[in-house]
Design a protein around this motif. Structure first.
Motif, PDB file in Angstrom:
ATOM      1  N   SER A 188       0.726  -1.120   0.051  1.00  0.00           N
ATOM      2  CA  SER A 188      -0.006   0.004   0.148  1.00  0.00           C
ATOM      3  C   SER A 188       0.845   1.086   0.015  1.00  0.00           C
ATOM      4  O   SER A 188       1.806   1.295   0.551  1.00  0.00           O
ATOM      5  CB  SER A 188      -0.983   0.131   1.141  1.00  0.00           C
ATOM      6  OG  SER A 188      -0.198   0.004   2.395  1.00  0.00           O
ATOM      7  N   PRO A 189       0.506   2.321  -0.688  1.00  0.00           N
ATOM      8  CA  PRO A 189       1.274   3.490  -0.842  1.00  0.00           C
ATOM      9  C   PRO A 189       1.104   4.401   0.419  1.00  0.00           C
ATOM     10  O   PRO A 189       0.210   3.857   1.305  1.00  0.00           O
ATOM     11  CB  PRO A 189       0.848   4.303  -2.115  1.00  0.00           C
ATOM     12  CG  PRO A 189      -0.695   3.702  -2.033  1.00  0.00           C
ATOM     13  CD  PRO A 189      -0.498   2.565  -1.418  1.00  0.00           C
ATOM     14  N   GLN A 190       1.749   5.467   0.601  1.00  0.00           N
ATOM     15  CA  GLN A 190       1.713   6.372   1.950  1.00  0.00           C
ATOM     16  C   GLN A 190       0.308   6.815   1.744  1.00  0.00           C
ATOM     17  O   GLN A 190      -0.361   7.059   0.770  1.00  0.00           O
ATOM     18  CB  GLN A 190       2.698   7.326   1.783  1.00  0.00           C
ATOM     19  CG  GLN A 190       4.335   6.941   1.854  1.00  0.00           C
ATOM     20  CD  GLN A 190       4.611   6.482   3.379  1.00  0.00           C
ATOM     21  OE1 GLN A 190       3.793   6.671   4.240  1.00  0.00           O
ATOM     22  NE2 GLN A 190       5.196   5.398   3.445  1.00  0.00           N
ATOM     23  N   PRO A 191      -0.245   7.113   3.075  1.00  0.00           N
ATOM     24  CA  PRO A 191      -1.490   7.833   3.024  1.00  0.00           C
ATOM     25  C   PRO A 191      -1.680   8.955   2.278  1.00  0.00           C
ATOM     26  O   PRO A 191      -0.860   9.827   2.265  1.00  0.00           O
ATOM     27  CB  PRO A 191      -1.826   8.118   4.703  1.00  0.00           C
ATOM     28  CG  PRO A 191      -0.749   7.205   5.349  1.00  0.00           C
ATOM     29  CD  PRO A 191       0.363   7.031   4.384  1.00  0.00           C
ATOM     30  N   ALA A 192      -2.755   9.220   1.381  1.00  0.00           N
ATOM     31  CA  ALA A 192      -2.658  10.135   0.549  1.00  0.00           C
ATOM     32  C   ALA A 192      -3.436  11.557   1.431  1.00  0.00           C
ATOM     33  O   ALA A 192      -4.305  11.015   2.415  1.00  0.00           O
ATOM     34  CB  ALA A 192      -3.696  10.042  -0.692  1.00  0.00           C
ATOM     35  N   THR A 193      -3.328  12.712   0.908  1.00  0.00           N
ATOM     36  CA  THR A 193      -4.221  13.875   1.741  1.00  0.00           C
ATOM     37  C   THR A 193      -5.493  13.590   1.491  1.00  0.00           C
ATOM     38  O   THR A 193      -6.106  13.166   0.149  1.00  0.00           O
ATOM     39  CB  THR A 193      -3.558  15.068   1.203  1.00  0.00           C
ATOM     40  OG1 THR A 193      -3.872  15.072  -0.401  1.00  0.00           O
ATOM     41  CG2 THR A 193      -2.203  15.156   1.451  1.00  0.00           C
ATOM     42  N   THR A 194      -6.348  14.166   2.531  1.00  0.00           N
ATOM     43  CA  THR A 194      -7.872  14.076   2.040  1.00  0.00           C
ATOM     44  C   THR A 194      -8.364  15.092   2.253  1.00  0.00           C
ATOM     45  O   THR A 194      -8.211  16.105   2.950  1.00  0.00           O
ATOM     46  CB  THR A 194      -8.440  13.146   3.254  1.00  0.00           C
ATOM     47  OG1 THR A 194      -7.745  11.934   3.327  1.00  0.00           O
ATOM     48  CG2 THR A 194      -9.948  13.101   2.941  1.00  0.00           C
ATOM     49  N   SER A 195      -9.376  15.800   1.274  1.00  0.00           N
ATOM     50  CA  SER A 195     -10.031  16.817   1.313  1.00  0.00           C
ATOM     51  C   SER A 195     -11.161  17.007   1.888  1.00  0.00           C
ATOM     52  O   SER A 195     -12.041  16.118   1.850  1.00  0.00           O
ATOM     53  CB  SER A 195     -10.303  17.533  -0.165  1.00  0.00           C
ATOM     54  OG  SER A 195     -10.983  18.551  -0.123  1.00  0.00           O
ATOM     55  N   VAL A 196     -11.243  17.994   2.800  1.00  0.00           N
ATOM     56  CA  VAL A 196     -12.532  18.141   3.672  1.00  0.00           C
ATOM     57  C   VAL A 196     -12.979  19.610   3.678  1.00  0.00           C
ATOM     58  O   VAL A 196     -12.309  20.575   3.203  1.00  0.00           O
ATOM     59  CB  VAL A 196     -12.217  17.713   5.096  1.00  0.00           C
ATOM     60  CG1 VAL A 196     -11.661  16.476   5.316  1.00  0.00           C
ATOM     61  CG2 VAL A 196     -11.197  18.752   5.855  1.00  0.00           C
ATOM     62  N   SER A 197     -14.224  19.699   3.566  1.00  0.00           N
ATOM     63  CA  SER A 197     -15.053  21.096   3.441  1.00  0.00           C
ATOM     64  C   SER A 197     -14.630  21.907   2.326  1.00  0.00           C
ATOM     65  O   SER A 197     -14.687  22.827   1.897  1.00  0.00           O
ATOM     66  CB  SER A 197     -14.471  21.972   4.637  1.00  0.00           C
ATOM     67  OG  SER A 197     -14.567  21.364   5.808  1.00  0.00           O
ATOM     68  N   GLY A 198     -14.422  20.922   1.163  1.00  0.00           N
ATOM     69  CA  GLY A 198     -14.181  21.390  -0.058  1.00  0.00           C
ATOM     70  C   GLY A 198     -12.724  22.124  -0.449  1.00  0.00           C
ATOM     71  O   GLY A 198     -12.623  22.673  -1.467  1.00  0.00           O
ATOM     72  N   GLY A 199     -12.042  22.490   0.843  1.00  0.00           N
ATOM     73  CA  GLY A 199     -10.673  23.082   0.416  1.00  0.00           C
ATOM     74  C   GLY A 199      -9.715  22.494   1.437  1.00  0.00           C
ATOM     75  O   GLY A 199      -8.439  22.289   0.974  1.00  0.00           O
TER      76      GLY A 199
END
Length: 499
Positions: free
Chosen positions: A254-265
């Protein structure tokens, strides 16, 4: 055909075990001699394990995220040479690793350092993880061990077994200075027995001839908890979910945890292992030492002109560059000889005066993480020797070739905030040291100089030196005199000096 048993090599006097990060080769792959088979992590550095022989990988004897003792068999390689196996005491590959190291060896927690990239690292403004294992306190009256440092591995086991800090403080340790090791805790759990609700997550007690491993899947390091006041409230038997960070288990590929977008920004970016360790170390340092910072401005015009004059001939002769870093280190070493009470550490109410002068370099890797290689016995090196030591450590950090002993036993830290264009900074002390010097950018500025015909204004090369020190043991007079002495050695540089 012969079968060669690859052992986890010794990585330093202080390292008894390592965590498998990644297998670079799979069963069936051909391996060249000196080719990396796997990547491992200790509480000091990440490194690779090369194969001393050429052959085909037959079997992997440990999994990723598994903690393995130094000297354990980690893989079997089938070579083209005829002969018997290289098994020290057994005719075939054992299903279990050799007997774990003695409990008298201080446990080394599986902390991690991020992989550096191919770019040249620069000196950074944040100390790294040098001697983080020395945070523990001495036993109190032989009964409780309050304020003792517990490695992330020990805390993980305790969290899964529902053992709070108050209970941990009552368990005797066999490690260095009474430190609680993994085997101490496992033996205690075996005698006590798992508590209700924790049986499915309990760790197996160490068995003869086996490497101690948890039954449950490994979890991430718990978040740092600041030391509590002496009058502590009774702690919960089982930590609440909000008290401990647990990362989801990932597969080997599995790759490194990807960034997650919250609240649209906004984005949620998970800290990597090294960043968690740095965060813990920084908070611990500020919580331990009352920081005071003194500043001095130095005129380094003669020094700059001297380096400009000799740098090309030095590079042509030695095959490497001379930067300002070894020059700063030499000035610091001279000042420490003049003020040896800067070269100390604190253990409770005891001041430990260091015999050797070991200079740590807070080094930022292009990945954004940090490491602190140490120049050992810098007071015994010439400027040429310091230059070669600085370049060697920087190159090995860039190529992921640092050994655990390369980043331990520092007694004073230098960080170059000027490499980022900053004129000054207030660095955080690299525990358990008591002082850290930040060198700022060298700028051309108009300055008043004294001449035989009187004062005059001239363009000079000026820089700020910032010394942060532990006000428990270093008073303003000592801190101010020390940083002024460093400036004195830089300002009065011998322009006729040769290398």
């Amino acid at each position: 055909m012969a079968k060669y048993q690859l052992l986890l090599p010794k990585m330093g006097e202080s390292v008894a075990e390592a965590t498998i990060i990644k297998w670079n080769k799979k069963p069936g792959d051909y391996i060249e001699a000196d080719e990396a088979v796997m990547e491992i992590a200790t509480d000091k550095v990440d490194s690779e394990v090369p194969s001393p022989v050429s052959g085909r990988l037959v079997e992997q004897l440990c999994k990723e995220d598994e903690v393995v003792q130094v000297g354990s068999v980690i893989a079997v390689i089938e070579t083209d040479e005829a002969g018997s196996d290289n098994t020290p005491q057994a005719a075939s590959v054992p299903e279990t690793a050799p007997e774990p190291a003695s409990q008298t060896v201080a446990e080394q927690a599986p902390n991690f350092v991020a992989q550096p990239t191919s770019q040249q690292p620069v000196i950074a403004d944040i100390p790294g993880i040098d001697q983080i294992e020395q945070r523990q306190g001495a036993p109190i009256d032989g009964v409780t061990y309050e304020n003792r440092f517990y490695s992330p591995l020990v805390k993980n086991i305790a969290n899964q077994e529902g053992i709070g800090n108050s209970e941990l403080d009552k368990i005797p340790g066999t490690g260095a200075e009474g430190r609680l090791t993994k085997d101490d805790l496992l033996e205690y759990i075996q005698k006590r027995g798992p508590k209700a609700g924790n049986a499915s997550q309990s760790y197996a007690a160490p068995q003869q001839g086996q490497t101690t491993q948890p039954v449950a899947a490994p979890v991430a390091e718990p978040a740092y908890v600041a030391p509590q006041p002496v009058a502590q409230q009774p702690q919960q038997t089982q930590p609440a979910p909000s008290e401990t960070f647990t990362a989801p288990k990932q597969s080997q590929d599995s790759p490194q945890p990807a960034t997650t977008s919250v609240s649209g920004g906004n984005e949620i970016i998970e800290m990597d292992r090294m960043r968690k360790l740095i965060a813990e170390h920084m908070v611990y340092s500020k919580h331990t030492s009352p920081h005071v910072t003194s500043f001095v401005e130095a005129d380094v015009t003669e020094l700059v002109n001297w380096r400009e004059r000799i740098k090309n001939s030095f590079e042509k002769r030695e095959g490497e560059k001379i930067t300002f870093t070894p020059i700063f280190i030499e000035a610091v070493v001279k000042a420490i000889k003049d003020f040896p009470m800067i070269n100390i550490s604190v253990n409770g109410t005891q001041i430990i005066k260091k015999k050797d002068i070991n200079i740590s370099m807070a080094t930022a890797l292009p990945s954004g993480n940090l490491i602190v290689p140490v120049i050992k016995k810098a007071d015994q090196l010439s400027l040429l020797g310091i230059t070669k030591a600085v370049n060697d450590l920087a190159n090995r950090a860039r190529n992921n070739k640092l050994q655990p002993d390369d980043v331990r036993d520092g007694t004073f830290t230098i960080t170059n905030v000027g490499s980022f264009g900053n004129v000054m900074g207030t660095p955080i002390i690299n525990q358990p040291q008591v002082a850290i010097l930040a060198v700022g950018a060298i700028k051309k500025k108009p300055a008043v100089i004294e001449t035989p015909k009187g004062d005059a204004i001239a363009i000079r090369h000026m820089m700020f030196l910032s010394l942060s020190y532990d006000h428990r043991v270093v008073d303003g007079a000592l801190g101010g005199q020390f940083v002024s002495r460093v400036a004195h050695y830089l300002e009065n540089w011998d322009t006729k000096r040769s290398l």
